[in-house]
Design an enzyme around this catalytic site. Structure first.
Site, PDB file in Angstrom:
ATOM      1  N   SER A 118      24.417 -28.800 -15.815  1.00  0.00           N
ATOM      2  CA  SER A 118      25.132 -27.541 -15.705  1.00  0.00           C
ATOM      3  C   SER A 118      26.542 -27.765 -16.217  1.00  0.00           C
ATOM      4  CB  SER A 118      25.170 -27.074 -14.245  1.00  0.00           C
ATOM      5  OG  SER A 118      25.554 -25.722 -14.174  1.00  0.00           O
ATOM      6  N   GLU A 119      26.978 -26.958 -17.172  1.00  0.00           N
ATOM      7  CA  GLU A 119      28.246 -27.222 -17.860  1.00  0.00           C
ATOM      8  C   GLU A 119      29.461 -27.196 -16.937  1.00  0.00           C
ATOM      9  OE1 GLU A 119      27.493 -24.036 -20.420  1.00  0.00           O
ATOM     10  OE2 GLU A 119      29.003 -22.714 -19.557  1.00  0.00           O
ATOM     11  N   ASN A 120      29.333 -26.592 -15.772  1.00  0.00           N
ATOM     12  CA  ASN A 120      30.471 -26.563 -14.845  1.00  0.00           C
ATOM     13  C   ASN A 120      30.605 -27.851 -14.041  1.00  0.00           C
ATOM     14  OD1 ASN A 120      28.040 -25.416 -13.729  1.00  0.00           O
ATOM     15  ND2 ASN A 120      29.190 -24.971 -11.870  1.00  0.00           N
ATOM     16  N   GLY A 121      29.810 -28.865 -14.398  1.00  0.00           N
ATOM     17  CA  GLY A 121      30.071 -30.179 -13.843  1.00  0.00           C
ATOM     18  C   GLY A 121      29.019 -30.768 -12.931  1.00  0.00           C
ATOM     19  N   SER A 125      32.125 -32.982 -18.330  1.00  0.00           N
ATOM     20  CA  SER A 125      30.899 -32.250 -18.653  1.00  0.00           C
ATOM     21  C   SER A 125      30.816 -31.952 -20.143  1.00  0.00           C
ATOM     22  CB  SER A 125      30.882 -30.943 -17.858  1.00  0.00           C
ATOM     23  OG  SER A 125      29.723 -30.208 -18.167  1.00  0.00           O
TER      24      SER A 125
END
Lengths: 224, 283
Positions: free
Chosen positions: A52-55, A94
């Site tokens: 997930s790109e938010n980390g 990320s």
């Protein structure tokens, strides 16, 4: 408001087909919307890890009601859960992971894709610009970019064009397009149709597509 | 340890034995030579004094000196990991003409949406602002200047800002609107866009736990932009859910080392609102 049954059917076919691209040990980023449904069809016996790109690496299922954690959301801001093996990191880390080419497969939706593999999925001129989020980074860097989309718009207009008309998310970045009608590879010589939906002729497919399609010598039906 | 005092001062690291370097100079003999290994640090007469006692009493106290026109980085992804108390304090204070740097702008009625509604923001830099109808209106009415940047580029610009990297090349956005008016270059057969670092006057950072030196630990996806923003502002203000004594955080588990944090306090109230509550049925 629920989508009509036909639409759900279309989406199911698309995401099921894309899930067949998953391999054991893949680290995968699934875009917001239809692509997230790919996670429901991971083939038995293999393990994939969702990023997930938010980390976060290792996205689990949605929580049971009452167990939502406000500190635990996906890129679409939905509450999710962890799984054994999950890890957390900052946004810079990320996107370093993404930009550094470590993601094996990136699946996203699109408004338009063209013959050269350029993709437009973030902005419609004249409508409010919401922002591009992480899409531009993802398409520019993943080892493989797969577009999951319906073949035509609601009005029946083609979405696979000779050249994108909308502002681009990425230039010549898409590897594969999967729609409810076909599985198409983007090659230096053009769009090669590898698989076609059962009951559909190549001519039907070409009629629904603005770009010129090339029939693969090993063209076969899309598995159901 | 050195104390700050005005004027130009040469700072020397402690070392037992001063061995001459390859040019035959030692640290003591050539203070301004470019071959010298001395670190020259100019402490200007305009002091920025940051005492080791970083704890402030409240959010209001923490932001007392923020002037109109300041540039402020604000942590959080959507509503996750936002410095709620600092945002509320800033709304109370009414500081205006702000340039805000944050991935999103909250939602209508909460988080940074409150700053927006109070008309305090003149310019915003972020990557996705789709959840604010008010923002849409303000952009159309030219009441706010909006700069949108890809999220990865945005993250890296901030990281670079704190890390002394003035500019860098990224593949994101090449061939799109994002690359307009920017230098592009080829490396290894691929095309890249040059982007510049982002820095701020202040950074509002939210962490789960912090000690009185400003060592910070984040929780799950509430981490997001907070660590980079902590490094990229002149004055980083951290609000934490749990403020602990120095020594209570395992050094191996520190996410943001204390050097970056100038002020810290325990937040008074955490609503930790959820933007999209999504659940599955219990089987």
């Amino acid at each position: 408001m629920t989508k009509p049954a036909k639409d759900t059917e279309k989406r199911e076919r698309i995401v099921k087909r894309i899930a067949r691209e998953l391999r054991d040990g893949f680290y995968v980023n699934l875009g917001i919307g239809m692509p997230t449904l790919v996670a429901n069809h991971v083939p038995p016996g293999i393990q994939v890890v969702l990023q997930s790109e938010n980390g976060m690496l290792g996205i689990g299922p949605f929580p049971i009601e009452g167990e939502e954690d406000p500190d635990l959301i996906n890129a679409g801001k939905e509450t999710i859960t962890e799984m054994p093996g999950t890890s957390y990191f900052s946004s810079a880390d990320s996107f370093a992971m993404i930009r550094g080419g470590h993601i094996d497969l990136s699946v996203l939706g699109a408004m338009e894709v063209d013959e050269e593999g350029s993709i437009a999925n973030w902005m419609i001129p004249g409508k409010m610009v919401k922002g591009m989020g992480g899409a531009m980074d993802l398409v520019a860097s993943a080892k493989r970019v797969v577009v999951a989309m319906e073949h035509t718009t609601r009005e029946g207009q083609p979405k696979i064009l000779k050249k994108c008309t909308l502002p681009l998310t990425g230039s010549k970045v898409v590897d594969t397009i999967v729609t409810e009608m076909a599985y198409i590879r983007i090659t230096p010589t053009g769009l090669v149709v590898e698989e076609i939906a059962p009951g559909l002729t190549f001519e039907d497919l070409q009629r629904a597509t603005e770009a010129t399609l090339i029939q693969s010598p090993s063209l076969k039906p899309m598995p159901s | 340890m050195f104390n700050h005092h005005g004027g130009t001062e040469l700072r020397r690291t402690q070392s037992r034995q001063e061995q001459p370097d390859h040019l035959g100079t030692t640290r003591e003999s050539h203070p301004l030579s470019r071959n010298c290994s001395l670190r020259v640090s100019v402490v200007s007469n305009v002091l920025e004094s940051f005492p080791m006692n970083k704890v402030v009493a409240s959010a209001d106290e923490a932001i007392r000196d923020i002037p109109d026109g300041a540039t402020i980085m604000i942590g959080g992804f959507g509503l996750c990991g936002i410095p709620e108390n600092l945002i509320r304090a800033l709304v109370r204070k009414g500081t205006k003409n702000l340039t805000t740097i944050s991935n999103n702008v909250g939602v209508d009625g909460y988080g940074m949406g409150l700053l927006l509604a109070a008309g305090q923001i003149s310019r915003h830099i972020g990557s996705y602002v789709g959840e604010n109808r008010l923002l849409e209106q303000m952009v159309l009415e030219k009441k706010i200047d909006l700069e949108l940047t890809p999220q990865g580029t945005f993250s890296e610009r901030i990281r670079a800002g704190g890390a002394g990297i003035p500019a860098f090349f990224t593949p994101a956005g090449f061939g799109t609107m994002v690359a307009e008016n920017k230098e592009t270059r080829e490396f290894g057969g691929h095309m890249y866009v040059m982007e510049h670092a982002l820095k701020a006057d202040f950074a509002f950072v939210k962490a789960w736990k912090g000690d009185k030196w400003g060592n910070l630990v984040y929780r799950k996806t509430a981490r997001n932009f907070n660590p980079m923003m902590a490094t990229a502002a002149k004055v980083t203000i951290a609000e934490v859910e749990h403020l602990v004594e120095v020594g209570e955080i395992d050094p191996d588990l520190v996410h943001t080392p204390s050097i970056y944090v100038k002020r810290i306090f325990q937040g008074e109230l955490y609503e930790r609102r959820i933007e999209r509550r999504t659940v599955r049925k219990a089987s």
